[in-house]
Design an enzyme around this catalytic site. Structure first.
Site, PDB file in Angstrom:
ATOM      1  N   TYR A 150      37.928  43.995  45.424  1.00  0.00           N
ATOM      2  CA  TYR A 150      36.880  44.090  44.390  1.00  0.00           C
ATOM      3  C   TYR A 150      35.675  43.235  44.782  1.00  0.00           C
ATOM      4  O   TYR A 150      34.548  43.718  44.837  1.00  0.00           O
ATOM      5  CB  TYR A 150      37.461  43.629  43.061  1.00  0.00           C
ATOM      6  CG  TYR A 150      36.518  43.736  41.886  1.00  0.00           C
ATOM      7  CD1 TYR A 150      36.194  44.975  41.328  1.00  0.00           C
ATOM      8  CD2 TYR A 150      35.952  42.593  41.315  1.00  0.00           C
ATOM      9  CE1 TYR A 150      35.337  45.071  40.230  1.00  0.00           C
ATOM     10  CE2 TYR A 150      35.093  42.680  40.214  1.00  0.00           C
ATOM     11  CZ  TYR A 150      34.796  43.921  39.684  1.00  0.00           C
ATOM     12  OH  TYR A 150      33.945  44.008  38.598  1.00  0.00           O
ATOM     13  N   GLU A 152      34.735  41.734  47.653  1.00  0.00           N
ATOM     14  CA  GLU A 152      34.014  42.074  48.889  1.00  0.00           C
ATOM     15  C   GLU A 152      33.362  43.448  48.783  1.00  0.00           C
ATOM     16  O   GLU A 152      32.282  43.675  49.323  1.00  0.00           O
ATOM     17  CB  GLU A 152      34.943  42.006  50.111  1.00  0.00           C
ATOM     18  CG  GLU A 152      35.515  40.618  50.380  1.00  0.00           C
ATOM     19  CD  GLU A 152      34.482  39.586  50.855  1.00  0.00           C
ATOM     20  OE1 GLU A 152      33.270  39.871  50.818  1.00  0.00           O
ATOM     21  OE2 GLU A 152      34.897  38.489  51.263  1.00  0.00           O
ATOM     22  N   TYR A 209      47.827  32.383  31.455  1.00  0.00           N
ATOM     23  CA  TYR A 209      48.128  32.276  32.885  1.00  0.00           C
ATOM     24  C   TYR A 209      47.763  30.869  33.364  1.00  0.00           C
ATOM     25  O   TYR A 209      46.622  30.416  33.168  1.00  0.00           O
ATOM     26  CB  TYR A 209      47.354  33.318  33.696  1.00  0.00           C
ATOM     27  CG  TYR A 209      47.681  34.766  33.341  1.00  0.00           C
ATOM     28  CD1 TYR A 209      48.798  35.098  32.565  1.00  0.00           C
ATOM     29  CD2 TYR A 209      46.877  35.809  33.800  1.00  0.00           C
ATOM     30  CE1 TYR A 209      49.099  36.417  32.251  1.00  0.00           C
ATOM     31  CE2 TYR A 209      47.172  37.142  33.485  1.00  0.00           C
ATOM     32  CZ  TYR A 209      48.274  37.429  32.706  1.00  0.00           C
ATOM     33  OH  TYR A 209      48.554  38.733  32.400  1.00  0.00           O
ATOM     34  N   PRO A 278      39.683  32.315  39.697  1.00  0.00           N
ATOM     35  CA  PRO A 278      38.619  31.297  39.645  1.00  0.00           C
ATOM     36  C   PRO A 278      38.861  30.274  38.540  1.00  0.00           C
ATOM     37  O   PRO A 278      39.272  30.625  37.438  1.00  0.00           O
ATOM     38  CB  PRO A 278      37.356  32.125  39.364  1.00  0.00           C
ATOM     39  CG  PRO A 278      37.672  33.496  39.883  1.00  0.00           C
ATOM     40  CD  PRO A 278      39.133  33.687  39.614  1.00  0.00           C
TER      41      PRO A 278
END
Ligand code: NAD
Ligand code: UDP
Length: 317
Positions: A150, A152, A209, A278
């Site tokens: 996604y 790149e 998460y 991230p």
């Protein structure tokens, strides 16, 4: 020869998707003729069902990996699965969609002299070392991880946009979209806002998460669409420009807010953090403010309230 009137013919790739369907709706409201092109990989026709009765709206089932021809004035290139679950399902196809899709749409823009806007993403900054993210930051992207197809793909799409502009004088616009949410997100697309709302409405545990201290900045869809349309319709500034809401929240804070607004008895449960997730993300939107006179207006609580209302009908209906 196309008519030079205020009313334009606009192609929206990914037009049946979450953002695409809101954009088509807005463009029709502004008096334009709209062609929505989509292969329905991560959407359904339900999103555009109300638009199909409009004489100025047309849906074309087509894959952007294949060339497409139409006489249009503007192209919004949104075709690409956006949620990690969808774009990692067939990563090779995701890269092809971004790269071949950009080539095909830029080729079309060049041929019919249309202006083209690319829906890029905050993912071009990867797991950023600069906070908040400014457009001049080149990013920190892993080129071999599960998110790379996604990230790149979107980076190459930006490169292609700039090269078609420099080499072929194609009239381009690039927007880097930060996390956007709102009505019509797919219930099962795995993104955090849709997951939390669905889980809260079903009385299930909300899945955090990692430690839930990672941050995101969430923009309500109406604000985002306004920014995209402004970017497309101004002259002389091609971008890239960040579009997003700079209010930053941890996933724990988001979960608490969803529980409060739904009145749910759900609890929080921890799940492993996905690879390359991230740690923080927040747009610097000074450029959008300066060049487009744009700032988001809908605060998180209000945007969540409107989103929950629409989700409630689908989850419990
Ligand atoms: P979405 O998955 O709802 O919409 C994408 C649409 O593209 C879907 O309708 C899908 O069927 C279609 N599509 C996928 N592959 C295609 C192909 N090969 N040919 C034709 N159509 C194809 O996601 P969204 O949130 O609406 O995202 C729209 C665009 O905005 C994407 O390009 C995404 O990368 C970008 N974006 C979105 C966000 C966000 O937070 N929503 C953030 C950054 C960037
Ligand atoms: N996330 C989470 N629970 C979920 C789904 C996502 O805690 O059920 C986290 C995810 O790990 C990430 C953040 O929420 O840190 C945003 O995830 P999303 O997939 O919505 O977008 P992106 O990571 O692409 O910004």
């Amino acid at each position: 020869m196309r008519k030079q009137t205020a009313s334009k013919t606009v192609l929206v790739t990914g037009g049946a998707g979450f953002l695409g369907s809101h954009l088509c709706e807005r463009l029709l409201r502004d008096g334009h003729t709209v062609i929505a092109l989509d292969n329905l990989f991560s959407s359904t026709k339900d999103n555009i069902a109300p638009l199909l009765k409009n004489q100025r709206f047309e849906f074309v089932r087509h894959d952007v990996v294949e060339p497409f021809m139409a006489e249009v004035d503007q192209i919004y290139n949104l075709a690409c699965p956006a949620s990690p679950v969808h774009y990692q399902y067939n990563p090779v196809k995701t890269t092809k969609t971004s790269v071949m899709g950009a080539i095909n749409m830029l080729g079309l823009a060049k041929r019919v002299k249309a202006r083209i806007l690319q829906a890029s993403t905050s993912e071009v900054y990867g797991d950023p070392n600069v906070h908040p993210q400014v457009e001049s930051y080149w990013g920190n992207v892993n080129c071999i991880g599960p998110r790379s197809c996604y990230d790149e793909g979107k980076r190459v799409a930006e490169t292609l946009m700039m090269d078609y502009h420099r080499q072929n004088k194609v009239d381009i616009r690039i927007v880097r979209i930060f996390n956007t949410y709102g009505p019509r997100m797919q219930l099962d697309d795995g993104r955090v806002v849709s997951n939390f709302i669905v889980q809260a409405l079903r009385g299930e545990d909300l899945t955090i998460y990692g430690d839930g201290l990672q941050t995101r900045s969430f923009c309500f869809v109406d604000d985002l669409i306004e920014g995209m349309v402004r970017m497309m319709n101004q002259d002389g500034f091609i971008g890239p420009v960040n579009l997003g809401n700079p209010d930053e929240f941890t996933m724990q804070q988001l979960a608490s807010e969803v529980i409060r607004l739904t009145g749910s008895k759900s609890r929080l449960v921890q799940r492993p953090l996905p690879a390359d997730d991230p740690k923080q993300r927040k747009p610097d939107i000074a450029l959008a403010h300066d060049r487009l006179a744009w700032t988001p207006k809908v605060a998180l609580a209000e945007g969540l309230r409107r989103t929950i209302e629409e989700f409630r009908a689908r989850v419990t209906g």
